[in-house]
Write a protein that holds these residues in place. Sequence first.
Motif, PDB file in Angstrom:
ATOM      1  N   LEU A  16       0.821  -1.219   0.000  1.00 57.21           N
ATOM      2  CA  LEU A  16       0.000   0.000   0.000  1.00 57.21           C
ATOM      3  C   LEU A  16       0.850   1.261   0.000  1.00 57.21           C
ATOM      4  CD1 LEU A  16      -3.035  -0.626   2.397  1.00 57.21           C
ATOM      5  CD2 LEU A  16      -3.035  -0.463  -0.096  1.00 57.21           C
ATOM      6  N   LEU A  17       1.935   1.245   0.781  1.00 55.93           N
ATOM      7  CA  LEU A  17       2.802   2.419   0.888  1.00 55.93           C
ATOM      8  C   LEU A  17       4.220   2.065   0.487  1.00 55.93           C
ATOM      9  CD1 LEU A  17       1.704   3.918   4.349  1.00 55.93           C
ATOM     10  CD2 LEU A  17       0.631   4.211   2.115  1.00 55.93           C
ATOM     11  N   HIS A  18       4.922   3.040  -0.069  1.00 60.99           N
ATOM     12  CA  HIS A  18       6.320   2.857  -0.456  1.00 60.99           C
ATOM     13  C   HIS A  18       7.145   3.952   0.214  1.00 60.99           C
ATOM     14  CE1 HIS A  18       5.262  -0.151  -3.490  1.00 60.99           C
ATOM     15  NE2 HIS A  18       4.207   0.618  -3.733  1.00 60.99           N
ATOM     16  N   PHE A  19       8.079   3.537   1.073  1.00 60.60           N
ATOM     17  CA  PHE A  19       8.806   4.479   1.920  1.00 60.60           C
ATOM     18  C   PHE A  19      10.189   4.854   1.389  1.00 60.60           C
ATOM     19  CE2 PHE A  19       5.824   2.392   4.804  1.00 60.60           C
ATOM     20  CZ  PHE A  19       5.289   3.469   5.492  1.00 60.60           C
ATOM     21  N   HIS A  20      10.664   4.180   0.363  1.00 61.73           N
ATOM     22  CA  HIS A  20      12.061   4.357  -0.039  1.00 61.73           C
ATOM     23  C   HIS A  20      12.170   5.077  -1.381  1.00 61.73           C
ATOM     24  CE1 HIS A  20      12.920   1.846   3.360  1.00 61.73           C
ATOM     25  NE2 HIS A  20      12.153   0.895   2.874  1.00 61.73           N
ATOM     26  N   HIS A  21      11.468   6.198  -1.480  1.00 56.51           N
ATOM     27  CA  HIS A  21      11.511   7.020  -2.688  1.00 56.51           C
ATOM     28  C   HIS A  21      11.929   8.438  -2.312  1.00 56.51           C
ATOM     29  CE1 HIS A  21       9.684   4.246  -5.618  1.00 56.51           C
ATOM     30  NE2 HIS A  21       9.118   3.711  -4.543  1.00 56.51           N
ATOM     31  N   GLY A  22      12.212   9.233  -3.329  1.00 59.20           N
ATOM     32  CA  GLY A  22      12.637  10.604  -3.059  1.00 59.20           C
ATOM     33  C   GLY A  22      14.057  10.621  -2.532  1.00 59.20           C
ATOM     34  N   LYS A  23      14.246  11.258  -1.408  1.00 56.71           N
ATOM     35  CA  LYS A  23      15.568  11.286  -0.787  1.00 56.71           C
ATOM     36  C   LYS A  23      15.971   9.887  -0.332  1.00 56.71           C
ATOM     37  CE  LYS A  23      15.062  15.991   1.067  1.00 56.71           C
ATOM     38  NZ  LYS A  23      15.034  16.803   2.312  1.00 56.71           N
ATOM     39  N   SER A  24      17.284   9.674  -0.190  1.00 54.03           N
ATOM     40  CA  SER A  24      17.756   8.389   0.323  1.00 54.03           C
ATOM     41  C   SER A  24      17.367   8.234   1.783  1.00 54.03           C
ATOM     42  CB  SER A  24      19.280   8.298   0.193  1.00 54.03           C
ATOM     43  OG  SER A  24      19.909   9.206   1.100  1.00 54.03           O
ATOM     44  N   ASP A  25      17.339   6.991   2.264  1.00 51.67           N
ATOM     45  CA  ASP A  25      17.020   6.763   3.668  1.00 51.67           C
ATOM     46  C   ASP A  25      18.015   7.474   4.576  1.00 51.67           C
ATOM     47  OD1 ASP A  25      14.971   5.237   2.742  1.00 51.67           O
ATOM     48  OD2 ASP A  25      15.663   3.335   3.586  1.00 51.67           O
ATOM     49  N   LYS A  26      19.283   7.527   4.157  1.00 48.47           N
ATOM     50  CA  LYS A  26      20.288   8.214   4.977  1.00 48.47           C
ATOM     51  C   LYS A  26      19.963   9.705   5.093  1.00 48.47           C
ATOM     52  CE  LYS A  26      25.204   9.186   5.548  1.00 48.47           C
ATOM     53  NZ  LYS A  26      24.914  10.576   5.937  1.00 48.47           N
ATOM     54  N   GLU A  27      19.562  10.307   3.982  1.00 50.52           N
ATOM     55  CA  GLU A  27      19.199  11.728   4.023  1.00 50.52           C
ATOM     56  C   GLU A  27      17.995  11.956   4.923  1.00 50.52           C
ATOM     57  OE1 GLU A  27      20.100  13.860  -0.130  1.00 50.52           O
ATOM     58  OE2 GLU A  27      19.020  11.967  -0.372  1.00 50.52           O
ATOM     59  N   LYS A  28      17.033  11.043   4.848  1.00 48.16           N
ATOM     60  CA  LYS A  28      15.842  11.161   5.689  1.00 48.16           C
ATOM     61  C   LYS A  28      16.205  10.984   7.160  1.00 48.16           C
ATOM     62  CE  LYS A  28      12.927   9.350   2.002  1.00 48.16           C
ATOM     63  NZ  LYS A  28      12.237   8.141   1.501  1.00 48.16           N
ATOM     64  N   PHE A 103      10.689  12.581  14.207  1.00 50.91           N
ATOM     65  CA  PHE A 103      11.820  11.950  13.520  1.00 50.91           C
ATOM     66  C   PHE A 103      11.418  11.451  12.133  1.00 50.91           C
ATOM     67  CE2 PHE A 103      13.734   7.891  12.327  1.00 50.91           C
ATOM     68  CZ  PHE A 103      15.057   8.283  12.156  1.00 50.91           C
ATOM     69  N   TYR A 104      10.189  10.956  12.003  1.00 52.39           N
ATOM     70  CA  TYR A 104       9.749  10.309  10.765  1.00 52.39           C
ATOM     71  C   TYR A 104       9.209  11.299   9.734  1.00 52.39           C
ATOM     72  CZ  TYR A 104       8.876   5.756   8.630  1.00 52.39           C
ATOM     73  OH  TYR A 104       8.947   4.625   7.843  1.00 52.39           O
ATOM     74  N   THR A 105       9.346  12.587   9.992  1.00 53.66           N
ATOM     75  CA  THR A 105       8.770  13.621   9.125  1.00 53.66           C
ATOM     76  C   THR A 105       9.164  13.463   7.662  1.00 53.66           C
ATOM     77  OG1 THR A 105       8.681  15.226  10.931  1.00 53.66           O
ATOM     78  CG2 THR A 105       8.652  16.106   8.692  1.00 53.66           C
ATOM     79  N   GLU A 106      10.444  13.272   7.371  1.00 50.89           N
ATOM     80  CA  GLU A 106      10.905  13.192   5.985  1.00 50.89           C
ATOM     81  C   GLU A 106      10.392  11.941   5.293  1.00 50.89           C
ATOM     82  OE1 GLU A 106      12.891  15.682   4.222  1.00 50.89           O
ATOM     83  OE2 GLU A 106      11.931  16.652   5.928  1.00 50.89           O
ATOM     84  N   TYR A 107      10.343  10.829   6.023  1.00 55.35           N
ATOM     85  CA  TYR A 107       9.789   9.609   5.427  1.00 55.35           C
ATOM     86  C   TYR A 107       8.331   9.840   5.040  1.00 55.35           C
ATOM     87  CZ  TYR A 107      13.807   6.688   6.647  1.00 55.35           C
ATOM     88  OH  TYR A 107      15.059   6.136   6.717  1.00 55.35           O
ATOM     89  N   ARG A 108       7.597  10.489   5.929  1.00 55.52           N
ATOM     90  CA  ARG A 108       6.167  10.733   5.683  1.00 55.52           C
ATOM     91  C   ARG A 108       5.971  11.639   4.457  1.00 55.52           C
ATOM     92  NH1 ARG A 108       5.206  11.524  10.588  1.00 55.52           N
ATOM     93  NH2 ARG A 108       5.392  13.784  10.611  1.00 55.52           N
ATOM     94  N   LYS A 109       6.855  12.613   4.293  1.00 59.61           N
ATOM     95  CA  LYS A 109       6.753  13.537   3.154  1.00 59.61           C
ATOM     96  C   LYS A 109       6.874  12.815   1.819  1.00 59.61           C
ATOM     97  CE  LYS A 109       8.785  17.778   5.110  1.00 59.61           C
ATOM     98  NZ  LYS A 109       9.999  18.647   4.996  1.00 59.61           N
ATOM     99  N   TYR A 110       7.686  11.770   1.776  1.00 60.87           N
ATOM    100  CA  TYR A 110       8.024  11.129   0.509  1.00 60.87           C
ATOM    101  C   TYR A 110       7.337   9.773   0.311  1.00 60.87           C
ATOM    102  CZ  TYR A 110      11.507  14.776  -0.078  1.00 60.87           C
ATOM    103  OH  TYR A 110      12.121  16.004  -0.229  1.00 60.87           O
ATOM    104  N   VAL A 111       6.363   9.452   1.125  1.00 57.65           N
ATOM    105  CA  VAL A 111       5.626   8.209   0.939  1.00 57.65           C
ATOM    106  C   VAL A 111       4.898   8.237  -0.403  1.00 57.65           C
ATOM    107  CG1 VAL A 111       3.698   6.805   1.760  1.00 57.65           C
ATOM    108  CG2 VAL A 111       5.322   7.738   3.394  1.00 57.65           C
ATOM    109  N   LEU A 112       5.021   7.155  -1.155  1.00 53.62           N
ATOM    110  CA  LEU A 112       4.298   7.012  -2.415  1.00 53.62           C
ATOM    111  C   LEU A 112       3.260   5.893  -2.285  1.00 53.62           C
ATOM    112  CD1 LEU A 112       7.040   7.268  -5.198  1.00 53.62           C
ATOM    113  CD2 LEU A 112       5.517   9.057  -4.340  1.00 53.62           C
ATOM    114  N   VAL A 113       2.249   5.957  -3.127  1.00 50.00           N
ATOM    115  CA  VAL A 113       1.231   4.909  -3.153  1.00 50.00           C
ATOM    116  C   VAL A 113       1.099   4.380  -4.577  1.00 50.00           C
ATOM    117  CG1 VAL A 113      -0.050   5.872  -1.214  1.00 50.00           C
ATOM    118  CG2 VAL A 113      -0.651   6.564  -3.535  1.00 50.00           C
TER     119      VAL A 113
END
Length: 241
Positions: A16-28, A103-113
Amino acid sequence: MIKNRKVIFFDMGNTLLHFHHGKSDKEKDDKGIKYLTDFFKTFNNNIGMDSVRKDFFNKWQEVMALRKLTCLEYPVEEYLNEFLKGYDVKLDLDMCIKAMDIFYTEYRKYVLVEKEIHKTLDKLIQKGYRIGVISNTSLYDEVMINCFKEVGLYKYIDTFTFSYYLKVGKPKKEIFKVALDRMNIEGKDAIMVGDNLLSDIKPAQSLGVYGIWFNKYNRLNDTEIKPNCEISQLTDLGDIL
């Protein structure tokens, strides 16, 4: 057509959700550590970013590798408060949830569906299905639910069954049993849609749940696990249900 099923459960990550898009996980993570440091400074201005990284984040990450081996979850509040103890700060559970949500703000910003997922879920609900989520997560349920709110999927979900508070996750059958109980149904009444044969399909099928493998990238199934059905797009659910 699949008949006589009342509930469709979905996996979260990579379904349903994809968390590893946009910025790298390290950047997030780097951004998250900064946001967390700013939050901690409201309690003690001596808390620095390097210390948050070394004495909280890195130590917390050490147990992440154990999750796949033990199928258990580890309470992040213990790591937070062990770190903060050195600064005479202690957070209650609500503040720990707030801290990790920050802490999870950046991950939430870049979530894809997945494409047209809102239409797909809406159609399934119109057909009379209830929708649930079953997923492993190393963070509080509240943090993950906020991700569903961010992408507009929260309104479609009847129940969320995450591993964090249960402290046991997939592929253990216990988490599936809890999800079934929360919907007040038996396995024969349910469908499970997920991308992982071992974690999603096998344990679900062992409880009588109909297993649909979401094989987006047309991977070869070289296991002994035989899903009841295979799809490459979630929009295909509208045709088979």
